[in-house]
Design a protein around this motif. Structure first.
Motif, mmCIF file in Angstrom:
data_model
loop_
_atom_site.group_PDB
_atom_site.id
_atom_site.type_symbol
_atom_site.label_atom_id
_atom_site.label_comp_id
_atom_site.label_asym_id
_atom_site.label_seq_id
_atom_site.Cartn_x
_atom_site.Cartn_y
_atom_site.Cartn_z
ATOM 1 N N ASN A 11 12.899 10.132 -1.732
ATOM 2 C CA ASN A 11 14.021 10.162 -0.801
ATOM 3 C C ASN A 11 13.767 9.180 0.329
ATOM 4 O O ASN A 11 12.635 8.785 0.595
ATOM 5 N N ARG A 112 25.706 18.429 1.493
ATOM 6 C CA ARG A 112 25.116 17.650 0.408
ATOM 7 C C ARG A 112 26.217 17.166 -0.523
ATOM 8 O O ARG A 112 27.223 17.859 -0.724
ATOM 9 N N LYS A 176 20.332 11.337 4.288
ATOM 10 C CA LYS A 176 19.278 10.809 3.437
ATOM 11 C C LYS A 176 19.771 10.728 1.994
ATOM 12 O O LYS A 176 20.740 11.380 1.611
ATOM 13 N N ARG A 178 18.455 11.011 -2.036
ATOM 14 C CA ARG A 178 17.373 11.485 -2.903
ATOM 15 C C ARG A 178 17.667 11.103 -4.350
ATOM 16 O O ARG A 178 18.773 11.310 -4.858
ATOM 17 N N VAL A 180 17.407 12.167 -7.864
ATOM 18 C CA VAL A 180 17.197 13.458 -8.514
ATOM 19 C C VAL A 180 16.783 13.285 -9.976
ATOM 20 O O VAL A 180 15.720 13.725 -10.400
#
Length: 469
Positions: A11, A112, A176, A178, A180
């Motif tokens: 991340n 998110r 941020k 990330r 996955v």
């Protein structure tokens, strides 16, 4: 700043990568299939999630039938798959689908955003992401056209039919990204249910004859983007989601470009006569007005003239639907165009929050992208010269700045990103990248039987190939 490549699970903050958490972000997704794999129908989707990891309502599920969120319009699924299978080099390099995300409009209760890919009708077609050679997701600053972060996965999946590639999430006061890279089976329906989306039961509509559809006003003549023969008929999906079969963005733009070309051919004799007669600036404006209305499709109300903001003046501001999108600096027909002439328009654009500027003398049209990252700067995207005739490329470029093209946004943004990616600066950076130099070293070793240092190869490329001082 070089693009940050994240491993699975990695991340990084957006601001640390050169993206403002108050600006827009382009999210590109791409894939390439293994050799001899059948053609896939892969779809991008996004899930807008709260702190509990679930959507607050079905409007938080962004996919092919709902390309924009039902909240503030902060995220939009922008493009269809415009890249055909089979061109391996292009498949590995380009985005196949994309989102545009505006951080300034994200509601406070959104924690998110999951970015996903799924295979449509994977079960009946016996297809999985194990047949994909690679998939990627990347973030691009649309102001500069520069890639800031990327997650690239090669041969990392097997029986999965759905992938959560990445997520963009809040951490304190910042956003941020990330990587996955999590796979699942069950396709889009199972993925949607896992995020709390309530899917209605599928009811297959009764087929209707084309004549009845036409009489009800549901056909293509009403301006819909569906293919002939499937105007209102969704395809039943084994996943329980009906997929409306719409024409791709490329097909829509191609059709519009043909219409722009036809309208331009009707006006071109008048333009050439005015050029030969050397008419004055006032007469040039009359021709330009016809071009904007009859060829590019703007209404009189959407063409604002002699606009001013903080002492800056614009000859024209194009405002489709009341939204200022492009500034035009207009010169007398046939007069020489110089980049410094665009300064007035770009200054106005910067103060007005407008990102496109056009410099034209009626026969030559130059489109500029206006960036304001470090300073106000115009970047030439394309030039159209009507004295050279009306080619397919000419019609296509004019379509991108027509009312239909500029409102659609995606094709124009895509052209800007490609222009920026193929700029001299970008190509030099790519050629001198350590990965490229390492490949050159391997080829030299295979062909000449000698191992060279990367520093020596880089110096030779800079000196003898790129001619850098």
């Amino acid at each position: 700043m070089m693009s940050i490549r994240l491993p699975r699970g990695g991340n990084h903050s957006l601001t640390g990568a050169g993206l403002s958490d108050e600006a827009q972000c382009f999210i590109g997704l791409g894939w390439a299939l293994k050799e001899n794999s059948p053609s896939f129908e892969i779809d991008a989707s996004a899930f807008i999630l709260g702190e509990n990891g679930q959507v607050a309502s079905d409007s938080g599920f962004i996919f092919y039938n709902r390309p924009c969120d039902g909240m503030t319009g902060f995220i939009t699924l922008q493009s269809d798959d415009l890249l055909p299978d089979g061109d391996e080099a292009m498949e590995h390099a380009l985005d196949r689908q994309s989102f545009m995300l505006d951080f300034s409009k994200v509601p406070a209760d959104v924690s998110r955003i999951a970015i996903c890919l799924t295979i449509h009708d994977a079960g009946p077609r016996a297809q999985t992401f194990g047949m994909a050679d690679q998939v990627h997701v990347r973030l691009v600053n649309p102001e500069t056209g520069r890639e800031t972060m990327r997650f690239h996965a090669e041969n990392e999946f097997s029986a999965e039919t759905a992938l959560i590639l990445a997520e963009i999430y809040r951490r304190g006061a910042e956003w941020k990204f990330r990587a996955v890279g999590q796979g699942a089976s069950g396709g889009l329906a199972a993925l949607a249910r896992s995020f709390g989306v309530v899917l209605p039961e599928m009811v297959r509509p009764t087929p209707q004859p084309r004549q009845v559809i036409s009489e009800l006003g549901c056909g293509e003549d009403q301006g819909q983007d569906h293919d002939q023969g499937s105007e209102s008929q969704p395809e039943e999906s084994s996943e329980g989601l009906s997929k409306n079969r719409r024409r791709s963005t490329g097909a829509i733009i191609e059709k519009q470009a043909a219409e722009v070309g036809n309208h331009l051919r009707l006006l071109l004799p008048q333009i050439m006569s005015a050029l030969a007669a050397g008419i004055n600036e006032s007469g040039s404006r009359l021709i330009l007005d016809k071009m904007l209305q009859h060829v590019l499709g703007y209404t009189i109300e959407e063409i604002k003239t002699e606009q001013r903001i903080q002492g800056r003046c614009a000859d024209y501001v194009l405002s489709p639907g009341g939204v200022d999108i492009a500034v035009i600096e207009a010169k007398r027909i046939g007069s020489p165009l110089k980049q410094k002439q665009i300064f007035q328009a770009t200054s106005y654009a910067a103060y007005g929050g407008i990102r496109w500027a056009i410099l034209t003398n009626v026969v030559v049209w130059q489109l500029y992208k206006v960036t304001t990252t470090d300073k106000v700067e115009p970047h030439l995207v394309f030039t159209v010269d009507l004295t050279k005739g009306i080619s397919n490329e000419t019609a296509l470029n004019l379509t991108l700045i027509s009312r239909m093209g500029i409102v659609r946004k995606t094709p124009l943004e895509r052209m800007w990103l490609m222009t920026r990616a193929l700029s001299t600066e970008s190509l030099i950076t790519a050629i001198l990248h350590e990965d490229v130099l390492s490949r050159i070293r391997r080829v030299i070793a295979q062909e000449n039987g000698i191992q060279l240092d990367l520093t020596a190869i880089k110096a030779a490329v800079e000196r003898d190939i790129l001619k850098l001082e």
